[in-house]
Design a protein around this motif. Structure first.
Motif, short mmCIF file in Angstrom:
data_model
loop_
_atom_site.label_atom_id
_atom_site.label_comp_id
_atom_site.label_asym_id
_atom_site.label_seq_id
_atom_site.Cartn_x
_atom_site.Cartn_y
_atom_site.Cartn_z
N VAL A 151 0.85 -1.19 0.00
CA VAL A 151 0.00 0.00 0.00
C VAL A 151 0.88 1.24 0.00
O VAL A 151 1.76 1.38 0.85
N TYR A 152 0.67 2.12 -0.95
CA TYR A 152 1.42 3.38 -1.03
C TYR A 152 0.63 4.46 -0.30
O TYR A 152 -0.48 4.82 -0.71
N ASN A 153 1.15 4.99 0.78
CA ASN A 153 0.50 6.09 1.48
C ASN A 153 1.56 7.06 2.01
O ASN A 153 2.76 6.76 1.99
N LYS A 154 1.12 8.21 2.50
CA LYS A 154 2.05 9.24 2.91
C LYS A 154 2.82 8.90 4.18
O LYS A 154 3.86 9.49 4.45
N SER A 155 2.33 7.95 4.96
CA SER A 155 2.98 7.62 6.23
C SER A 155 4.04 6.52 6.10
O SER A 155 4.69 6.17 7.08
N SER A 156 4.20 5.99 4.90
CA SER A 156 5.14 4.87 4.74
C SER A 156 6.24 5.22 3.75
O SER A 156 6.07 6.03 2.84
N ARG A 157 7.40 4.59 3.99
CA ARG A 157 8.54 4.68 3.08
C ARG A 157 9.08 3.26 2.92
O ARG A 157 9.37 2.60 3.90
N PHE A 158 9.23 2.86 1.70
CA PHE A 158 9.72 1.48 1.48
C PHE A 158 10.31 1.36 0.09
O PHE A 158 10.16 2.25 -0.77
N GLY A 159 10.98 0.24 -0.13
CA GLY A 159 11.52 -0.08 -1.44
C GLY A 159 10.92 -1.37 -1.94
O GLY A 159 10.55 -2.25 -1.15
N VAL A 160 10.82 -1.48 -3.25
CA VAL A 160 10.27 -2.68 -3.87
C VAL A 160 11.27 -3.19 -4.90
O VAL A 160 11.78 -2.41 -5.72
N VAL A 161 11.52 -4.49 -4.85
CA VAL A 161 12.43 -5.12 -5.80
C VAL A 161 11.64 -6.15 -6.60
O VAL A 161 11.06 -7.08 -6.02
N TYR A 162 11.59 -5.95 -7.90
CA TYR A 162 10.96 -6.92 -8.79
C TYR A 162 12.08 -7.75 -9.43
O TYR A 162 12.98 -7.20 -10.08
N GLN A 163 12.04 -9.06 -9.23
CA GLN A 163 13.14 -9.90 -9.70
C GLN A 163 12.65 -11.30 -10.04
O GLN A 163 11.56 -11.72 -9.67
N HIS A 164 13.52 -12.02 -10.77
CA HIS A 164 13.27 -13.44 -11.01
C HIS A 164 13.57 -14.20 -9.72
O HIS A 164 14.43 -13.78 -8.93
N PRO A 165 12.93 -15.34 -9.47
CA PRO A 165 13.12 -16.08 -8.22
C PRO A 165 14.57 -16.43 -7.89
O PRO A 165 14.96 -16.34 -6.72
N PRO A 166 15.44 -16.81 -8.86
CA PRO A 166 16.80 -17.19 -8.46
C PRO A 166 17.68 -16.02 -8.03
O PRO A 166 18.76 -16.23 -7.48
N SER A 167 17.25 -14.78 -8.27
CA SER A 167 18.11 -13.62 -8.02
C SER A 167 18.37 -13.43 -6.53
O SER A 167 17.52 -13.70 -5.68
N TYR A 168 19.58 -12.94 -6.22
CA TYR A 168 19.95 -12.61 -4.84
C TYR A 168 19.78 -11.13 -4.54
O TYR A 168 20.04 -10.70 -3.42
N LEU A 169 19.36 -10.34 -5.52
CA LEU A 169 19.32 -8.90 -5.36
C LEU A 169 18.42 -8.48 -4.19
O LEU A 169 18.81 -7.63 -3.37
N GLY A 170 17.23 -9.05 -4.12
CA GLY A 170 16.30 -8.67 -3.05
C GLY A 170 16.86 -8.97 -1.67
O GLY A 170 16.72 -8.16 -0.74
N ALA A 171 17.49 -10.14 -1.51
CA ALA A 171 18.08 -10.49 -0.21
C ALA A 171 19.22 -9.54 0.14
O ALA A 171 19.36 -9.11 1.30
#
Length: 642
Positions: A190-210
């Motif tokens: 949920v995108y709202n004014k009280s939150s700050r976050f990052g989102v990583v879209y990746q293929h399942p084998p990727s280590y980028l999100g971790a």
């Protein structure tokens, strides 16, 4: 007469005290670490510190075992230090450490972990004891980086293995993030004014999100969401993977085909932070410049330090020595005994080691590290080896440069040259020495070729630097066929050393104050060159083999050894003056003179022996009434009432 148990105990305690004093006179010497304390690498020292730090720890650990004397480890160190700084934010979950197996205080740990080739990296899960599920000692999970260490992607491999160990962690603490992203996110984002976050879209084998999840541990207010489900990919106008989105409470910032570093900087900005890891990387070997002799030469202190390193640190790393390794060690020490110039007490020490090794060869179990430690610790006034490691001709311009590798090459060349000179002498029955030339007379079967094969055996079974060992064994694969004479062995080793110098001339492990050049340079042996442009010495140089051989036999031979640290030439002009000053003479051993601050003076042992004698006399006097109250058969006489 028999002494009472109390008197015996007192005398033994007194003797033990004196022996303790003697043992403290030769404390274990320490090697410099390749990592400064300011780095993100935790330098571990000793069994107790390693156990308290790594086992039953709240965090997982990745530990590099290295030798500061290993050129390959020196080359690997900057990358490992940079890696540690790069993942410093991960330290609440997994930390980076290193242990120097060249430091004698660490030898017991490295031996028990069977660290024989370095650098070697082990992973230790959090909350893991020092024993495995089968009750055997736990020595970590081996991470094989020997083939990958020179690859630019090695830091990527290290990060991925660290993430793997975190994922596999059993009984994971509740404070640890969940790195299992193979799940559907659904409508939770949920995108709202009280939150700050990052989102990583990746293929399942990727280590980028971790990786990014661990990078953001320093920003607990910013959560990283990782989306791998095909149904959720396509949101946020994502058309390529991997893509990263940063939500700052007002707008989205999209990075298509995002890299870890770019996404990390973007996500850290959400909490007003920047990555500081790179600023903490410091190279230990760029600190504290030191001086070294200008002229090259063979110094007795270097030979003694090299032998001490071999005995106390390199061979000691092997939990069990048997078979061909034990045979190779015996032959190498025989070559040292026959062909290395040394003071009498050191030669006797080598003889004592050989005696114990031959006994071990007769055992079906071989030689354990415990037995080797016991053998090498037997030191007396007439049989001892300097314990301190100190370099003179092999000193680098700064800590971490030259040292043991230089000393080992010097020892190899010296032993091979002396064995070749022995083979040139007339055969005789006894093993006495010619005091005037310092050249041992011929022994059947001992020549330069025999010494070269002994050198190869030592490299194969005991030299710890994995990359260096591999290169040497590759060069010497056909040495048995290539070398057919004693003098040919001297030239083969010289050619091999020049090949190594050429390969490492631009290597980061080299000492800039001592560049890797073809040896000997024209300034030392102009007649060794056939080409007119001798100054441009390279692997294509046309050498005069006969002149090179003459030079090598003189440079590494008896008249080329500097028995005093102050000597800067190989003419031995100090020999007569040293004799006048009362130098130690072998008297049938090496026929050589020796002054070394690393060896305990005989006077210290004489004082210690005198102390034992006086304590024995005092003990006898104090216990004398007990002696007099005993009959010749050792029984107390009957008491009669008066």
């Amino acid at each position: 007469m028999l002494m009472s148990g109390g008197c015996t105990a007192r005398l033994l305690s007194a003797g033990s005290a004196v022996l303790l004093v003697l043992s403290l006179l030769t404390p274990p010497s320490h090697c410099e670490t390749l990592y400064l304390d300011a780095n993100s690498v935790v330098s571990l020292a000793g069994e107790e510190e390693f156990s308290k730090t790594v086992f039953d720890s709240a965090t997982a650990w990745i530990v590099e075992f290295y030798q500061s004397t290993c050129g390959d480890c020196r080359k690997f160190a900057p990358m490992y230090a940079a890696h540690a700084a790069d993942v410093q934010a991960w330290s609440p979950i997994i930390r980076v450490a290193a242990m120097n197996c060249a430091d004698e205080v660490n030898v017991p740990v490295c031996t028990s972990f069977n660290i024989q080739l370095v650098p070697e990296i082990r992973l230790f899960p959090a909350q893991h004891s020092n024993t495995g599920s089968d009750g055997a000692p736990f020595v970590g999970i081996n991470l094989h980086t020997t083939e990958e260490k020179s690859d630019k992607k090695t830091d990527v491999v290290l990060r991925r293995r660290m993430i793997d160990i975190v994922k596999l962690q059993s009984h994971r603490p509740t404070s640890w993030p969940n790195l299992d992203f193979n799940r559907k996110l659904g409508s939770k984002l949920v995108y709202n004014k009280s939150s700050r976050f990052g989102v990583v879209y990746q293929h399942p084998p990727s280590y980028l999100g971790a990786e990014l999840t661990l990078d953001l541990l320093a920003c607990p207010s910013v959560k990283v969401h990782v989306i791998t489900n095909a149904e959720d990919i396509g949101a946020d106008s994502v058309h390529s993977l991997p893509s990263c989105v940063a939500w700052n409470g007002q707008q989205k910032n999209l990075l298509s085909n995002c890299s870890r570093h770019a996404a990390r900087d973007l996500f850290l900005s959400l909490c007003g932070r920047v990555h500081q890891g790179a600023d903490k990387v410091a190279a230990h070997n760029d600190m504290h410049p030191i001086s070294s002799p200008v002229l090259p030469g063979v110094y007795m202190t270097d030979l003694m330090s090299t032998l001490a390193f071999i005995v106390h640190r390199e061979v000691a790393l092997h939990p069990m020595i048997h078979g061909s390794a034990l045979d190779g060690l015996v032959q190498f020490l025989q070559a040292v005994h026959y062909c290395m110039p040394a003071p009498p007490e050191v030669r006797q020490y080598v003889i004592t080691l050989l005696r114990h090794l031959r006994m071990a060869k007769g055992s079906s179990h071989g030689l354990s590290s415990v037995a080797w430690s016991r053998f090498k610790s037997i030191q007396t006034g007439s049989s001892r080896l300097p314990h301190e490691i100190r370099w003179v001709g092999c000193a680098g311009s700064r800590p971490g440069k030259r040292g043991y590798p230089c000393g080992l090459w010097t020892l190899f060349h010296t032993v091979t040259a002396h064995c070749a000179l022995m083979a040139d002498q007339q055969p005789v029955e006894d093993l006495s020495l010619d005091r005037r030339t310092l050249t041992r007379r011929r022994v059947a079967g001992v020549d330069g070729r025999w010494a070269l094969l002994a050198v190869r055996d030592y490299i194969e079974h005991f030299f710890g630097c994995a990359d260096c060992r591999s290169h040497f064994l590759e060069m010497s694969a056909n040495v048995v066929k290539e070398v057919t004479s004693s003098h040919g062995a001297v030239l083969w080793l010289w050619q091999a050393h020049n090949k190594v110098n050429h390969r490492l001339k631009s290597d980061s492990s080299s000492d800039p104050a001592h560049p890797k050049v073809q040896f000997p340079p024209p300034s030392l042996c102009g007649q060794c060159y056939q080409s007119a442009n001798a100054e441009a010495a390279s692997t294509d140089t046309q050498w005069n083999a006969d002149e090179v051989l003459k030079f090598l036999l003189k440079f590494y031979g008896p008249t080329g050894v500097h028995w005093s640290d102050e000597v800067k030439t190989w003419e031995h002009e100090h020999r007569d003056s040293a004799e006048d000053e009362g130098a130690v003479d072998d008297g049938g051993g090496t026929g050589a003179i020796f002054h070394s601050p690393d060896v305990i003076p005989h006077s210290v042992y004489y004082v210690a022996i005198s102390m034992v004698g006086w304590l024995a006399i005092i003990g006898y006097i104090r216990c004398r009434p007990t002696f007099l109250r005993r009959t010749p058969n050792g029984k107390k006489p009957k008491q009669h009432m008066v």
